[in-house]
Design a protein around this motif. Structure first.
Motif, PDB file in Angstrom:
ATOM      1  N   MET A 399      31.794  60.218  36.826  1.00  0.00           N
ATOM      2  CA  MET A 399      31.813  58.848  37.324  1.00  0.00           C
ATOM      3  C   MET A 399      30.452  58.181  37.154  1.00  0.00           C
ATOM      4  SD  MET A 399      34.941  58.619  38.335  1.00  0.00           S
ATOM      5  CE  MET A 399      34.949  57.095  39.281  1.00  0.00           C
ATOM      6  N   GLU A 400      30.492  56.844  37.215  1.00  0.00           N
ATOM      7  CA  GLU A 400      29.263  56.075  37.095  1.00  0.00           C
ATOM      8  C   GLU A 400      28.311  56.372  38.251  1.00  0.00           C
ATOM      9  OE1 GLU A 400      27.982  51.510  36.049  1.00  0.00           O
ATOM     10  OE2 GLU A 400      29.847  51.826  37.131  1.00  0.00           O
ATOM     11  N   ARG A 425      34.548  58.564  33.326  1.00  0.00           N
ATOM     12  CA  ARG A 425      33.951  58.845  32.007  1.00  0.00           C
ATOM     13  C   ARG A 425      32.897  57.816  31.601  1.00  0.00           C
ATOM     14  NH1 ARG A 425      36.669  55.773  28.070  1.00  0.00           N
ATOM     15  NH2 ARG A 425      38.868  55.298  28.431  1.00  0.00           N
ATOM     16  N   GLN A 426      32.069  57.464  32.559  1.00  0.00           N
ATOM     17  CA  GLN A 426      30.959  56.554  32.238  1.00  0.00           C
ATOM     18  C   GLN A 426      30.020  57.264  31.274  1.00  0.00           C
ATOM     19  OE1 GLN A 426      31.153  53.570  33.353  1.00  0.00           O
ATOM     20  NE2 GLN A 426      29.161  52.611  33.006  1.00  0.00           N
ATOM     21  N   LEU A 427      29.689  56.622  30.180  1.00  0.00           N
ATOM     22  CA  LEU A 427      29.057  57.296  29.059  1.00  0.00           C
ATOM     23  C   LEU A 427      27.762  58.003  29.439  1.00  0.00           C
ATOM     24  CD1 LEU A 427      29.441  57.767  25.988  1.00  0.00           C
ATOM     25  CD2 LEU A 427      27.910  55.822  25.624  1.00  0.00           C
ATOM     26  N   TRP A 428      26.868  57.311  30.177  1.00  0.00           N
ATOM     27  CA  TRP A 428      25.604  57.969  30.489  1.00  0.00           C
ATOM     28  C   TRP A 428      25.781  59.058  31.545  1.00  0.00           C
ATOM     29  CZ3 TRP A 428      22.328  53.081  32.070  1.00  0.00           C
ATOM     30  CH2 TRP A 428      22.936  52.398  33.129  1.00  0.00           C
ATOM     31  N   SER A 429      26.849  59.002  32.330  1.00  0.00           N
ATOM     32  CA  SER A 429      27.137  60.107  33.243  1.00  0.00           C
ATOM     33  C   SER A 429      27.658  61.313  32.473  1.00  0.00           C
ATOM     34  CB  SER A 429      28.162  59.670  34.296  1.00  0.00           C
ATOM     35  OG  SER A 429      27.671  58.591  35.058  1.00  0.00           O
ATOM     36  N   VAL A 430      28.504  61.068  31.470  1.00  0.00           N
ATOM     37  CA  VAL A 430      28.976  62.145  30.601  1.00  0.00           C
ATOM     38  C   VAL A 430      27.776  62.820  29.935  1.00  0.00           C
ATOM     39  CG1 VAL A 430      30.338  62.694  28.556  1.00  0.00           C
ATOM     40  CG2 VAL A 430      31.185  60.998  30.193  1.00  0.00           C
ATOM     41  N   ALA A 431      26.896  62.007  29.369  1.00  0.00           N
ATOM     42  CA  ALA A 431      25.701  62.545  28.723  1.00  0.00           C
ATOM     43  C   ALA A 431      24.827  63.285  29.726  1.00  0.00           C
ATOM     44  CB  ALA A 431      24.914  61.421  28.070  1.00  0.00           C
ATOM     45  N   GLY A 432      24.760  62.771  30.952  1.00  0.00           N
ATOM     46  CA  GLY A 432      23.968  63.428  31.981  1.00  0.00           C
ATOM     47  C   GLY A 432      24.466  64.824  32.271  1.00  0.00           C
TER      48      GLY A 432
END
Length: 723
Positions: A399-400, A425-432
């Motif tokens: 999540m974001e 599936r917030q992109l920078w959370s996925v990457a995090g």
């Protein structure tokens, strides 16, 4: 209610053996389980739902099926974020725009500069370099105004007061781009955009008096959440201010520019390197607050110290090396934590809903983990790893953001409920999460070295009874072998060997100095006071403000104020602000300013004329109105050059910013010199704003887009005051 929630949260944060996190976890009465299924898939279950996670392309094999399944879930989230077209209601009227890119999340189908750049830096360059490059290139643009300086520039997305240069964190683009320079064509565009963007920002956003770049905090762009609430209607304070995070990003960009210039024998390398060193020194001179042992999140444009701290700026300062070793360790130790994780800002705002306020953002936690690794802090490393794992497991997606006390995706608190906006599936959370797994647990660094720094406290969870754990990433596998003894608090590499594509690291336990987490900080800052009232008493000002606090004059601490205070009156400009201080000694955000005394109002047609009454420095600003967009978004902040010619053979050019406004207000200020009796001539010339970029022909959400570039404001008086 919040006090009870906090107490419950503290009580509900048991120091359970990490083995409890092997097949699931329990948190505040909620049980989450993870099971491995036939064929390599996983089943994540929680009281209100479940998620089947397909077998991942890259597997983790640890003692925790929970960790392994969440690594698979992050890859599945990334698969859903990988698209062939993007869209947003403010661009091309919401129609799809072809782009083999990453979209930003389930609720956000576009590409934004900061989101993508941080996500790429956190490791998406490893998983899909082509999409990473495509998305970054989508955020570059040439200029569509023939009379403006031409170049290739990074786009500042729509934002506060009409975007750049109110916000200047577009420079984060280079944080992601630096990982993808193996492609010659892309590398050439990076070099051009870096040279052009740095040169432009040096003109418009750099303040030589402070040696810092102006502009909003990076990512913390909902003004009332982090800046004083009165900036909701007037963002001039933000445009004039300096942010820690954004200035650290400029250091990184300047260092990259120096390296790339060195590689091609460009003599500008020395200049870039000197600028980076000077900026690093200025950051440490101005942002460090010794009495707190922390770097402040932002400063007023006159250097006003603000009792506000943010985890991203701090983490970037540490991981970039801007903070020296002693300050880095001290600052990370002094930044507060809660059982669920580390808040992105502190102290929180009691009058604001949950979003950046009272919240954990996983991508920021990933940067905090990098900072903790940089200073060898086992407690903080473990804390951030647990926080990111727990949040993803409880939500069933990356999540974001999460509420601070519960790590929930939503908490009911009346008008303060939130997080106000949240997305799976917030992109920078996925990457995090991917970065937490790849670098945080297994120690794979950006340059390909494997340097694990794994807290011994996580061994029961991650190893269980096994003597090794494995992670597949890209075309290699990393194996960490458990040491025979665990006498210490941090596992590091004892030896490393390469077996084909496998990197095998035998670990050893060492003892490093370990500071306890700061777990008892006050949650909230005191309320922001109203502007002080000021009355003249002979050769003094009598300043009134209810309650105890601090009086600031021109950004400097004048002294305490308890109901009222006296200030000697001078002929020079005196701008006053007050803060409140609570029982914990925490200072509020600053009030609006009051500038008693006289200013010269120069009206009429341009050019305008004025005679300097004495030698010295003067401050100039414009009365204006800019109705071309709402306060919180758009691309039409008006940017002009105030050209000052006082007849001494030198012309002074001052950049002035006029953000979107609701009625008339004052522009940003700039300072100039004049000699007594000099007749000064003032004229206005066009500057530059984001509407000048060719890419923004796609912008259909407001002025300055498909209707053509727009860099105008209704300019009234020129205001001049002596300094």
């Amino acid at each position: 209610m919040l006090s009870l929630l906090l107490m419950a949260s503290m009580a509900a944060a048991p120091q359970l053996p990490e083995a409890a996190w092997r097949s699931g976890l329990d948190w505040q009465g909620v049980h989450v389980s993870m099971q491995r299924q036939t064929g390599g898939a996983y089943l994540l279950q929680w009281p209100s739902g479940q998620r089947v996670i397909p077998a991942p392309p890259l597997e983790a094999a640890t003692g925790s099926v929970l960790f392994d399944g969440l690594y698979a879930m992050a890859q599945d989230d990334l698969r859903h974020d990988s698209v062939e077209a993007i869209r947003d209601g403010a661009f091309d009227h919401g129609q799809p725009i072809p782009c083999l890119c990453f979209e930003t999340g389930e609720k956000w189908h576009y590409v934004w500069t900061r989101d993508l750049s941080y996500a790429v830096d956190l490791g998406l360059w490893r998983f899909d370099p082509a999409r990473s490059r495509n998305g970054l290139q989508f955020k570059l643009s040439e200029v569509r105004v023939p009379s403006a300086p031409q170049g290739l520039y990074v786009m500042q997305d729509t934002g506060s007061g009409g975007s750049w240069p109110v916000s200047t964190d577009r420079i984060v683009w280079f944080l992601g781009a630096r990982h993808l320079l193996d492609d010659a064509g892309f590398a050439a565009r990076v070099r051009q955009a870096l040279d052009d963007t740095l040169a432009q920002d040096r003109q418009y956003a750099f303040d030589p008096a402070f040696g810092l770049y102006r502009g909003e905090t990076s990512f913390l762009d909902w003004r009332e959440q982090t800046y004083p609430a009165w900036t909701a209607d007037n963002v001039r304070f933000i445009a004039q201010s300096f942010a820690l995070s954004t200035n650290v990003l400029y250091v990184e960009a300047l260092q990259l520019a120096a390296r790339l210039a060195d590689q091609r024998g460009d003599p500008h390398a020395a200049g870039y390197r000197a600028q980076a060193l000077a900026l690093k020194a200025s950051i440490n001179a101005h942002f460090w607050r010794a009495d707190r042992g922390l770097y402040m999140s932002y400063l007023g444009g006159d250097g006003l110290p603000v009792e506000a701290y943010d985890l991203l700026g701090l983490s970037l300062a540490i991981s970039s090396g801007v903070a020296g070793p002693e300050r880095a360790r001290q600052a990370l130790t002094n930044y507060p934590t809660w059982p669920s994780g580390s808040p992105v800002i502190w102290p929180e705002r009691a009058d604001q809903p949950i979003y950046h306020n009272r919240a954990i953002w996983p991508f920021v936690s990933a940067y905090a983990l990098r900072a903790a690794r940089a200073v060898d802090d086992p407690a903080r490393i473990a804390h951030e790893i647990r926080s990111v794992i727990r949040g993803a497991a409880l939500a069933g997606s990356n999540m974001e953001n999460y509420e601070l006390l519960t790590e929930g995706v939503h908490v009911d608190d009346g008008p303060l409920s939130g997080p106000v906006v949240n997305s799976p599936r917030q992109l920078w959370s996925v990457a995090g999460f991917l970065d937490v797994a790849i670098e945080g647990v297994f120690g794979l660094t950006d340059d390909g070295r494997v340097e694990p720094k794994l807290p011994v406290s996580l061994v029961p969870m991650l190893f269980g009874d096994a003597d090794h754990i494995d992670l597949a990433v890209q075309d290699r596998r990393i194996t960490l072998r458990r040491p025979s003894t665990l006498e210490g608090n941090l596992l590091v590499a004892a030896s490393t060997r390469q077996e084909g594509r496998d990197t095998v690291v035998t670990l050893k336990a060492i003892e490093v100095p370990e500071q306890p987490l700061r777990t008892h900080a006050p949650l909230y800052a005191p309320p922001t006071p109203a502007a002080p009232t000021v009355e003249s008493e002979g050769d003094h000002w009598r300043v009134h403000s209810p309650g105890k606090g601090v009086l600031y004059v021109n950004g400097r601490r004048h002294g305490a104020i308890d109901g009222s205070a006296t200030l000697a009156r001078t002929a020079a400009l005196q701008c006053l602000r007050v803060t409140h201080i609570d029982a914990h000694g925490i200072e509020s955000l600053p009030s609006p300013e009051v500038c008693p005394g006289d200013r010269v109002h120069v009206a009429g047609a341009w050019p305008r004329h004025w005679t300097a009454p004495s030698n010295g420095r003067y401050r100039a600003m414009l009365d204006y109105a800019n109705p071309h967009g709402p306060i919180n978004t758009g691309i039409t902040a008006a940017v002009k050059w105030l050209v000052v010619d006082c007849g001494d053979g030198s012309v002074q050019r001052l950049p002035l910013v006029m953000p979107h406004s609701d009625g008339r207000q004052h522009s940003t200020w700039a300072d100039f010199s004049a000699k007594a009796g000099a007749g000064c001539r003032f004229s206005l010339e066009d500057g530059f704003n984001m509407s000048y970029l060719r890419h923004n022909v796609h912008y259909t959400g407001g002025a300055g887009g498909d209707g053509g570039p727009l860099n105008e404001a209704d300019v009234g008086d020129l205001l001049i005051a002596p300094l």
